[in-house]
Design a protein around this motif. Sequence first.
Motif, short mmCIF file in Angstrom:
data_model
loop_
_atom_site.label_atom_id
_atom_site.label_comp_id
_atom_site.label_asym_id
_atom_site.label_seq_id
_atom_site.Cartn_x
_atom_site.Cartn_y
_atom_site.Cartn_z
N ARG A 36 0.83 -1.22 0.00
CA ARG A 36 0.00 0.00 0.00
C ARG A 36 0.86 1.27 0.00
NH1 ARG A 36 -1.51 4.44 0.29
NH2 ARG A 36 -3.29 5.32 1.39
N LYS A 37 1.92 1.25 0.77
CA LYS A 37 2.70 2.47 0.97
C LYS A 37 3.93 2.59 0.08
CE LYS A 37 1.17 3.26 5.65
NZ LYS A 37 0.44 4.51 5.42
N HIS A 38 4.48 1.46 -0.40
CA HIS A 38 5.80 1.52 -1.03
C HIS A 38 5.96 0.78 -2.35
CE1 HIS A 38 7.19 3.39 2.63
NE2 HIS A 38 6.76 2.36 3.33
N TRP A 39 4.89 0.34 -2.99
CA TRP A 39 5.04 -0.45 -4.21
C TRP A 39 5.81 0.33 -5.28
CZ3 TRP A 39 4.79 -5.36 -5.07
CH2 TRP A 39 4.86 -5.80 -6.38
N GLY A 40 6.79 -0.35 -5.90
CA GLY A 40 7.51 0.23 -7.03
C GLY A 40 8.65 1.15 -6.68
N ARG A 41 9.05 1.19 -5.42
CA ARG A 41 10.17 2.06 -5.04
C ARG A 41 10.90 1.48 -3.83
NH1 ARG A 41 8.20 5.98 -0.96
NH2 ARG A 41 5.99 5.53 -0.67
N ASN A 42 12.10 1.93 -3.62
CA ASN A 42 12.88 1.52 -2.45
C ASN A 42 12.36 2.26 -1.22
OD1 ASN A 42 14.35 0.21 -4.40
ND2 ASN A 42 16.08 1.60 -4.30
N PHE A 43 12.52 1.63 -0.05
CA PHE A 43 12.00 2.24 1.17
C PHE A 43 12.72 1.70 2.39
CE2 PHE A 43 9.54 -1.51 0.16
CZ PHE A 43 9.46 -2.19 1.36
N TYR A 44 12.52 2.39 3.51
CA TYR A 44 13.00 1.93 4.80
C TYR A 44 11.87 1.18 5.49
CZ TYR A 44 16.27 5.81 4.04
OH TYR A 44 17.19 6.67 3.51
N ALA A 45 12.20 0.13 6.22
CA ALA A 45 11.21 -0.58 7.05
C ALA A 45 11.84 -0.80 8.41
CB ALA A 45 10.79 -1.90 6.40
N ALA A 46 12.17 0.30 9.06
CA ALA A 46 12.84 0.26 10.36
C ALA A 46 11.88 -0.25 11.43
CB ALA A 46 13.33 1.66 10.72
N ASN A 47 12.44 -0.75 12.51
CA ASN A 47 11.63 -1.29 13.60
C ASN A 47 10.61 -0.28 14.13
OD1 ASN A 47 12.95 -3.73 13.47
ND2 ASN A 47 14.38 -3.24 15.09
N GLU A 48 10.90 0.99 14.02
CA GLU A 48 9.98 2.03 14.49
C GLU A 48 8.64 1.97 13.75
OE1 GLU A 48 8.63 4.83 16.97
OE2 GLU A 48 10.55 3.82 17.13
N MET A 49 8.65 1.38 12.56
CA MET A 49 7.41 1.23 11.80
C MET A 49 6.40 0.34 12.52
SD MET A 49 7.09 0.10 7.84
CE MET A 49 5.50 -0.06 7.07
N SER A 50 6.88 -0.40 13.50
CA SER A 50 5.99 -1.30 14.27
C SER A 50 4.85 -0.53 14.93
CB SER A 50 6.79 -2.06 15.33
OG SER A 50 7.31 -1.17 16.30
N THR A 51 5.02 0.75 15.16
CA THR A 51 4.00 1.55 15.84
C THR A 51 2.78 1.83 14.96
OG1 THR A 51 5.03 3.64 15.21
CG2 THR A 51 5.71 2.66 17.32
N ILE A 52 2.90 1.65 13.63
CA ILE A 52 1.77 1.93 12.74
C ILE A 52 1.07 0.66 12.27
CG2 ILE A 52 2.75 4.12 11.95
CD1 ILE A 52 3.21 2.57 9.21
#
Length: 107
Positions: A36-52
């Motif tokens: 939903r948020k990152h299709w087709g591009r590079n991104f960060y998926a840091a542990n802090e993302m756990s909050t969302i």
Amino acid sequence: SNFIGSGQSVVSTFDDIDRLLAVNPDAFILLTILKRKHWGRNFYAANEMSTITPGGGWTRKRFAAARKYLVDSGRLSCLRFASRENGPAIYRLESSVSVAGEGGEGC
């Protein structure tokens, strides 16, 4: 049915629904969020993302386990490992997938 007039869509493969959802529901949910948020591009998926994540957020351990499963199953590629020099790890969603649990390296 096509998706004309229904806005943007996140599509799940039969394999994701039949295998991933049955074996690792957290990984399925995370994959859906990442599509939903990152299709087709590079991104960060840091542990802090756990909050969302759903249900008021997951623990960092739960989030990291789901992310690792996606990497190990070939659904998510780690393009750069996290380090003090380079910053957080960079990921990319994969369009082709290996059998769950095979391939990939942890990131």
